[in-house]
Scaffold this motif. Structure first.
Motif, PDB file in Angstrom:
ATOM      1  N   ASN A 122     -12.261  -5.343  -6.069  1.00 60.44           N
ATOM      2  CA  ASN A 122     -12.995  -5.414  -4.802  1.00 60.44           C
ATOM      3  C   ASN A 122     -12.405  -6.437  -3.841  1.00 60.44           C
ATOM      4  OD1 ASN A 122     -14.784  -3.434  -5.545  1.00 60.44           O
ATOM      5  ND2 ASN A 122     -16.302  -4.869  -6.348  1.00 60.44           N
ATOM      6  N   THR A 123     -11.667  -7.413  -4.364  1.00 56.45           N
ATOM      7  CA  THR A 123     -11.050  -8.420  -3.494  1.00 56.45           C
ATOM      8  C   THR A 123      -9.768  -7.915  -2.863  1.00 56.45           C
ATOM      9  OG1 THR A 123      -9.763  -9.412  -5.284  1.00 56.45           O
ATOM     10  CG2 THR A 123     -11.979 -10.289  -4.911  1.00 56.45           C
ATOM     11  N   GLY A 124      -9.318  -6.723  -3.250  1.00 56.20           N
ATOM     12  CA  GLY A 124      -8.091  -6.161  -2.686  1.00 56.20           C
ATOM     13  C   GLY A 124      -6.931  -6.211  -3.652  1.00 56.20           C
ATOM     14  N   LEU A 125      -7.201  -6.528  -4.898  1.00 59.09           N
ATOM     15  CA  LEU A 125      -6.133  -6.608  -5.902  1.00 59.09           C
ATOM     16  C   LEU A 125      -5.847  -5.199  -6.436  1.00 59.09           C
ATOM     17  CD1 LEU A 125      -4.331  -8.632  -7.493  1.00 59.09           C
ATOM     18  CD2 LEU A 125      -5.996  -8.478  -9.303  1.00 59.09           C
ATOM     19  N   HIS A 126      -5.354  -4.393  -5.560  1.00 57.68           N
ATOM     20  CA  HIS A 126      -4.898  -3.060  -5.944  1.00 57.68           C
ATOM     21  C   HIS A 126      -3.727  -2.745  -5.037  1.00 57.68           C
ATOM     22  CE1 HIS A 126      -7.079  -1.638  -2.390  1.00 57.68           C
ATOM     23  NE2 HIS A 126      -8.101  -2.356  -2.836  1.00 57.68           N
ATOM     24  N   GLY A 127      -2.986  -1.761  -5.378  1.00 60.51           N
ATOM     25  CA  GLY A 127      -1.754  -1.493  -4.649  1.00 60.51           C
ATOM     26  C   GLY A 127      -1.959  -1.038  -3.224  1.00 60.51           C
ATOM     27  N   THR A 128      -2.267   0.207  -3.034  1.00 59.64           N
ATOM     28  CA  THR A 128      -2.326   0.814  -1.715  1.00 59.64           C
ATOM     29  C   THR A 128      -3.475   0.237  -0.895  1.00 59.64           C
ATOM     30  OG1 THR A 128      -1.555   2.819  -2.782  1.00 59.64           O
ATOM     31  CG2 THR A 128      -2.330   3.039  -0.531  1.00 59.64           C
ATOM     32  N   ASN A 183       1.268  -1.192 -10.295  1.00 62.18           N
ATOM     33  CA  ASN A 183       0.096  -0.882  -9.471  1.00 62.18           C
ATOM     34  C   ASN A 183      -0.050  -1.853  -8.306  1.00 62.18           C
ATOM     35  OD1 ASN A 183      -0.571   1.283 -11.070  1.00 62.18           O
ATOM     36  ND2 ASN A 183      -2.080   0.154 -12.272  1.00 62.18           N
ATOM     37  N   ILE A 184       0.241  -3.125  -8.544  1.00 58.11           N
ATOM     38  CA  ILE A 184       0.155  -4.129  -7.480  1.00 58.11           C
ATOM     39  C   ILE A 184       1.116  -3.782  -6.349  1.00 58.11           C
ATOM     40  CG2 ILE A 184       0.778  -6.529  -6.929  1.00 58.11           C
ATOM     41  CD1 ILE A 184      -0.530  -7.338  -9.580  1.00 58.11           C
ATOM     42  N   HIS A 185       2.289  -3.282  -6.713  1.00 63.85           N
ATOM     43  CA  HIS A 185       3.315  -2.961  -5.715  1.00 63.85           C
ATOM     44  C   HIS A 185       3.262  -1.509  -5.261  1.00 63.85           C
ATOM     45  CE1 HIS A 185       6.534  -4.849  -3.598  1.00 63.85           C
ATOM     46  NE2 HIS A 185       6.705  -5.766  -4.525  1.00 63.85           N
TER      47      HIS A 185
END
Length: 194
Positions: A85-91, A138-140
């Motif tokens: 939820n904090t934005g720690l995902h790729g896209t 996934n982060i990238h």
């Protein structure tokens, strides 16, 4: 052994909860059945169990390292999902460098807690490496087929094995530089055996 623990607990005015106490038999001979064994803690019987947890690490009769690796990955995955939820995902998430710093600060410590003291084999390292590499991809927002080397170079990340080695060296330094006379006695005793 349990009577000694009970005696010292009473002297220190500490209550040991017998329902939360577990006995694990490590290196159990094959001719002994667990059901035949029973001990008492005070007046309460304590029966041997297959595994228990102590300071976050699982102690078990069989496949102790596998259980610990699976538990650590599960905890790290839960931590990772809580940070989505904090934005720690790729896209459309945070900048990959920022995401990696958050991952390195919150998820990697949960993933590697206690791993520096366990003798992990290559298959256990591989399980942790797959989780780590998949997360970095996934982060990238990189495809699954992206070369592993480029995943690490783009973020300036270390492999999970290197992270474990860093923790092992830190642990070794802490033990060697400790002023505790008991630990120093153990070091000196083990040093003279070799």
């Amino acid at each position: 052994m349990l009577s000694v623990a009970t005696h010292h607990a009473r002297q220190s005015r500490v209550t040991i909860n017998p329902t939360k106490t577990k006995a694990v038999i490590l290196n159990k001979p094959k001719n002994i059945n667990r059901s035949d064994l029973n001990w008492t803690l005070g007046n309460t019987p304590v029966y041997p169990s297959e595994d228990t947890s102590h300071l976050g690490l699982i102690r078990a009769e069989l496949k102790e390292n596998n259980l610990n690796v699976d538990a650590r990955i599960s905890i790290a995955r839960g931590t990772l999902y809580s940070l989505m939820n904090t934005g720690l995902h790729g896209t459309n998430g945070l900048n990959p460098q920022t995401s990696y710093k958050i991952y390195k600060s919150y998820v990697i410590p949960r993933l590697l807690y206690g791993m520096e003291i366990l003798p992990l084999n290559q298959s256990q390292h591989d399980i942790m490496t797959r989780f780590h590499t998949k997360t970095l991809r996934n982060i990238h927002s990189l495809p699954t087929r992206t070369a592993t080397g480029s995943v690490f170079m783009l973020l300036g990340a270390l492999t999970i094995e290197a992270e474990i080695h860093k923790r092992q060296l830190s642990f070794l330094y802490s033990v060697l530089s400790c002023n505790n006379s008991t630990i120093q006695g153990l070091i000196d005793t083990n040093h003279h055996e070799y």
